[in-house]
Design an enzyme around this catalytic site. Sequence first.
Site, mmCIF file in Angstrom:
data_model
loop_
_atom_site.group_PDB
_atom_site.id
_atom_site.type_symbol
_atom_site.label_atom_id
_atom_site.label_comp_id
_atom_site.label_asym_id
_atom_site.label_seq_id
_atom_site.Cartn_x
_atom_site.Cartn_y
_atom_site.Cartn_z
ATOM 1 N N ARG A 98 2.381 -21.072 0.793
ATOM 2 C CA ARG A 98 3.838 -21.089 0.655
ATOM 3 C C ARG A 98 4.473 -19.876 1.331
ATOM 4 O O ARG A 98 5.552 -19.986 1.931
ATOM 5 C CB ARG A 98 4.222 -21.153 -0.820
ATOM 6 C CG ARG A 98 3.877 -22.489 -1.472
ATOM 7 C CD ARG A 98 3.961 -22.421 -2.981
ATOM 8 N NE ARG A 98 5.295 -22.020 -3.405
ATOM 9 C CZ ARG A 98 5.576 -21.572 -4.631
ATOM 10 N NH1 ARG A 98 4.608 -21.469 -5.551
ATOM 11 N NH2 ARG A 98 6.794 -21.231 -4.943
ATOM 12 N N TYR B 74 -4.565 -27.864 3.196
ATOM 13 C CA TYR B 74 -3.266 -28.108 2.576
ATOM 14 C C TYR B 74 -2.306 -28.710 3.579
ATOM 15 O O TYR B 74 -2.377 -28.422 4.780
ATOM 16 C CB TYR B 74 -2.665 -26.797 2.057
ATOM 17 C CG TYR B 74 -3.244 -26.282 0.771
ATOM 18 C CD1 TYR B 74 -2.681 -26.621 -0.470
ATOM 19 C CD2 TYR B 74 -4.352 -25.435 0.775
ATOM 20 C CE1 TYR B 74 -3.209 -26.135 -1.654
ATOM 21 C CE2 TYR B 74 -4.884 -24.943 -0.413
ATOM 22 C CZ TYR B 74 -4.302 -25.298 -1.621
ATOM 23 O OH TYR B 74 -4.831 -24.810 -2.784
ATOM 24 N N ARG C 246 -7.043 -23.275 -7.861
ATOM 25 C CA ARG C 246 -6.077 -23.084 -8.942
ATOM 26 C C ARG C 246 -4.667 -23.241 -8.380
ATOM 27 O O ARG C 246 -3.992 -22.255 -8.096
ATOM 28 C CB ARG C 246 -6.245 -21.700 -9.573
ATOM 29 C CG ARG C 246 -7.634 -21.443 -10.133
ATOM 30 C CD ARG C 246 -7.776 -20.015 -10.605
ATOM 31 N NE ARG C 246 -9.125 -19.726 -11.086
ATOM 32 C CZ ARG C 246 -9.531 -18.521 -11.493
ATOM 33 N NH1 ARG C 246 -8.690 -17.495 -11.449
ATOM 34 N NH2 ARG C 246 -10.763 -18.345 -11.916
ATOM 35 N N ASP D 47 -0.766 -23.682 -8.077
ATOM 36 C CA ASP D 47 0.300 -23.080 -8.874
ATOM 37 C C ASP D 47 1.200 -24.135 -9.498
ATOM 38 O O ASP D 47 1.112 -25.326 -9.191
ATOM 39 C CB ASP D 47 1.144 -22.146 -7.997
ATOM 40 C CG ASP D 47 0.401 -20.874 -7.614
ATOM 41 O OD1 ASP D 47 -0.525 -20.476 -8.349
ATOM 42 O OD2 ASP D 47 0.755 -20.270 -6.580
#
Length: 251
Positions: free
Chosen positions: A194, A108, A49, A51
């Site tokens: 992040r 990522y 999911r 952001d």
Amino acid sequence: MRYFLELAYNGKDYFGWQIQPHQISVQEAIETRLSKILGQTISIVGAGRTDSGVHAKKMYAHFDYEGELKKDLVKHLNSFLPKDIAIYKIHQMHPEAHARFDATSRSYHYFISPYKNPFAFESSWVFNRELDLDRMNDAAQLLIKKGDFGSFAKLHTDVKTNICDVREAFWFVNEQGQYVFQITADRFLRNMVRAIVGTLVEVGIGKITKENLARIIEDQNRGSAGASAPAQGLYLVDVQYPTELFINELK
């Protein structure tokens, strides 16, 4: 029959992957077009999911359909989807394969442009300060473990555990001179990458030390870590599954 969509998207104009009231999401955009093409309501389940504003270079989502899929469905679906979402492949899967729960790892990349770049501000964090990549890489080694990463998790979420198995975490410089952070784990908490990037940047500018980072991880408190890096620099780049779940690729 269960199928996996292999896809990519630019998340700039979407409020994340997951459907939500009164906001456009990547999931909704795909479901709407896929349902129209197949002539029935189709629900898809994503591998994660992402952001608002986060991108995906390689994402999977599954759906069920009992009829026979046309061989040109990929081309047909792409012609209906907006230009910032692309379907690369459709895979026929084991009937119980699950895009989210069967993923064995996710990777990522986070991009930082270390100089002002008019072509990168929407796709990376333009951070016009010198960063010490050696110190950042040294500190990043503390992240490679199976443990509680609550210090980097968004508050007030419904997850049952903050335990993640981080398998790699390191920085490198790409051909464009950008700093790229690569991290792979079995799962990620909301906002985790992040928050980690924002904290490692504080190491890179000398604001905190490797020893400070060790204490931040031990605290398991979001308030101890640095501010989250901007969304536009983050990309989901890979999701891995057991090969035995894949039956056939729709040509």
